[in-house]
Scaffold this motif. Structure first.
Motif: not given
Length: 567
Positions: A333, A374, A376-377, A380
């Protein structure tokens, strides 16, 4: 302005300005080689071997490609097998046996006749466990070699343990001369035969050109083989070119400048050069053509070789990271494919999801969903897996800083720029990437000999029949990059790929064979030993005086017909 263009201007202001300014004139020399029918091309590296059976790199393949021939050749327009050294063949026993009828009167460069003995010997060399090569995996059926017999001087029978559907796409291996190389094989010296220190006249093939001269780091010269077996439609002599010169130019900027200066006749432009060349076609006397999406695969590979990461019984934490699917999905990602397309390829590329190109209409799996860029993903996923960000530094569940080395080959600016983008995005996640481009042969040595690497950005050329990439896909393959030559499959999913390769080869109908290869693509996509990046939209540029030059993404159609128009 791109890094490549800025460097070019520093390197040679006059020529770089010619490449960048629409209204200026390039001083192009008179090309004597056009009148002499000499084709000039370039490559990025010196070859590593002149022995076609031992070739594992593109530079060596380019050098020996016109020196040798196979039983069959693939038509790059129809993508179907056509006669080569075998003028015809027939199948029997439901497809388990194939008989090749060889051409009569074909001669090796030294005048010796080409016979079935050469075919039998070549296959014996490929199957010899002492000879590392990339052909053997795609010519192995259920772990067994084909039984190859000479029925007479011009007839070869190959018997398979079972039906082997991809055979005609795999059997186009370069045939080598038994009368010269058989003693070396029997003495266990085949791997040291026809190295780059061998005198060019000692390299004996059946191709359209002979090697005339090799000067390391400068060029390879070829001359037309006067007794080449192929003839034109009216019996005319082929090839029509009298020779070729392959210039060794490690820097892409220098290659481009040589093309602009008229020193190279055929050039594959990088994306940032396409607009310039399109505007300059008439003034430069060249043709520029879009030929399609790259058939190959450009990807980040992650080293999963436990032997490399184990020292004195202690396993480097990188091994745990690269085999942790949660970590790898986070990294997937963090690959900014669209940014790479826009910044590195000037929009002339598409995201790559599968290791098989969409140019392969039958065997490409169109159903895979890409990993969205992504950060941010990605962050996480790392946090959920125990890779925590502490004061801007990402640490694994055992407290080790997440840091690894990244390499690609020098001389290809677009790959350098891709690696910098990747490095910067991972830094935003707290992951330190030590990026260092390496000279091509040094990089290849690390990949296939020392295995001393962490992550690499590398490209593989693609073929029409996926089983021809068995050396990459099969767990025991020498090009199984993330863990070469596994004694047994290291994971259940690698064992499944091995099974799928075998099962797919039993199905003669390509449309019914495709689901097996689609599943392999899905496994690689899910398990992430490699992370696909992008595929370039390919263009080809060549001089207008060059006739019968028909490039495709699968190769050049009838290269023996190429010639320069008389001036």
């Amino acid at each position: 302005m791109s890094l490549r263009r800025a460097f070019a201007m520093l390197l040679c202001p006059a020529l770089a300005a010619a490449a960048a300014a629409a209204g200026c004139r390039v001083q192009r020399p008179l090309n004597q080689h056009e009148r002499e029918q000499i084709l000039y091309q370039s490559t990025i590296s010196d070859p590593r071997t002149f022995n076609p059976i031992l070739v594992t790199d593109s530079a060596s393949g380019e050098v020996v490609g016109d020196l040798f021939e196979g039983l069959v050749r693939i038509n790059p327009i129809t993508t179907l097998p056509e006669p080569g050294l075998a003028e015809r063949w027939e199948l029997s026993e439901g497809g388990k046996t194939i008989v090749f009828h060889l051409r009569h009167g074909v001669k090796w460069f030294d005048g010796a006749p080409f016979t079935a003995r050469d075919v039998v010997f070549t296959m014996r060399a490929i199957y010899d466990p002492r000879v590392p090569n990339i052909e053997e995996p795609s010519l192995t059926v259920d772990g067994q070699p084909l039984k190859v017999e000479a029925l007479d001087d011009y007839t070869v029978r190959m018997t398979m343990p079972r039906v082997f559907a991809p055979l005609l796409y795999a059997i186009g291996v370069p045939i080598v001369p038994a009368h010269l190389l058989e003693p070396a094989l029997e003495a266990g010296k085949f791997n040291h035969t026809w190295g780059i220190n061998t005198a060019p006249e000692k390299i004996v093939g059946l191709g359209q050109f002979e090697m005339a001269r090799y000067v390391q780091a400068q060029f390879v010269q070829f001359k037309r083989y006067p007794d080449y077996w192929m003839r034109g439609e009216k019996g005319g002599r082929l090839p029509r070119l009298h020779g070729e010169t392959l210039q060794i130019v490690p820097d892409g900027n220098a290659q481009y400048l040589r093309f602009l200066a008229g020193q190279i006749d055929i050039y594959t432009p990088r994306p940032e050069e396409v607009v310039d060349l399109r505007d300059k076609q008439q003034r430069l006397g060249i043709t520029l053509k879009q030929i399609g999406i790259d058939t190959g695969s450009l990807f980040f590979a992650f080293n999963r070789n436990l032997n490399h990461y184990t020292r004195n019984g202690v396993v480097d934490p990188k091994y745990r990271w690269f085999t942790d699917l949660r970590f790898m999905r986070a990294i997937a990602h963090a690959v900014d494919k669209q940014g790479m397309i826009n910044l590195c390829f000037h929009g002339l590329a598409v995201p790559a999801v599968s290791d098989t190109s969409p140019a392969n209409k039958v065997f490409h799996n169109p159903n895979l969903k890409d990993y969205d860029y992504n950060l941010k993903e990605a962050g996480g996923l790392l946090e959920a897996a125990g890779y925590h960000l502490v004061n801007g530094v990402r640490r694994d569940p055992k407290g080790h800083r997440v840091e690894f080395n990244l390499a690609t080959n020098t001389g290809v600016n677009v790959r350098d720029e891709m690696c910098v983008i990747f490095q910067q995005d991972l830094l935003r996640l707290g992951i330190k990437v030590n990026y260092r481009p390496l000279e091509f042969t040094t990089l290849v040595d690390k990949l296939d000999s020392t295995y001393d690497w962490d992550v690499v950005l590398i490209g593989f050329t693609g073929g029409i029949e996926p089983n021809n990439g068995a050396d990459f896909l099969r767990s025991s393959g020498t090009l199984h990059l993330w863990y070469p030559k596994e004694p047994k499959p290291a994971t259940a999913w690698e064992a499944e790929i091995d099974r799928l390769l075998e099962q797919g080869t039993m199905v003669m109908d390509p449309l019914k064979r495709a689901p097996y290869y689609w599943r392999i693509q899905a496994i690689l996509h899910d398990q992430l030993p490699i992370i696909e990046t992008v595929r370039q939209v390919r263009y080809q540029a060549w001089k207008n005086s060059l006739e019968n030059f028909r490039p495709t993404v699968w190769g050049v159609y009838k290269p023996e017909w190429i010639e320069f128009r008389p001036e």
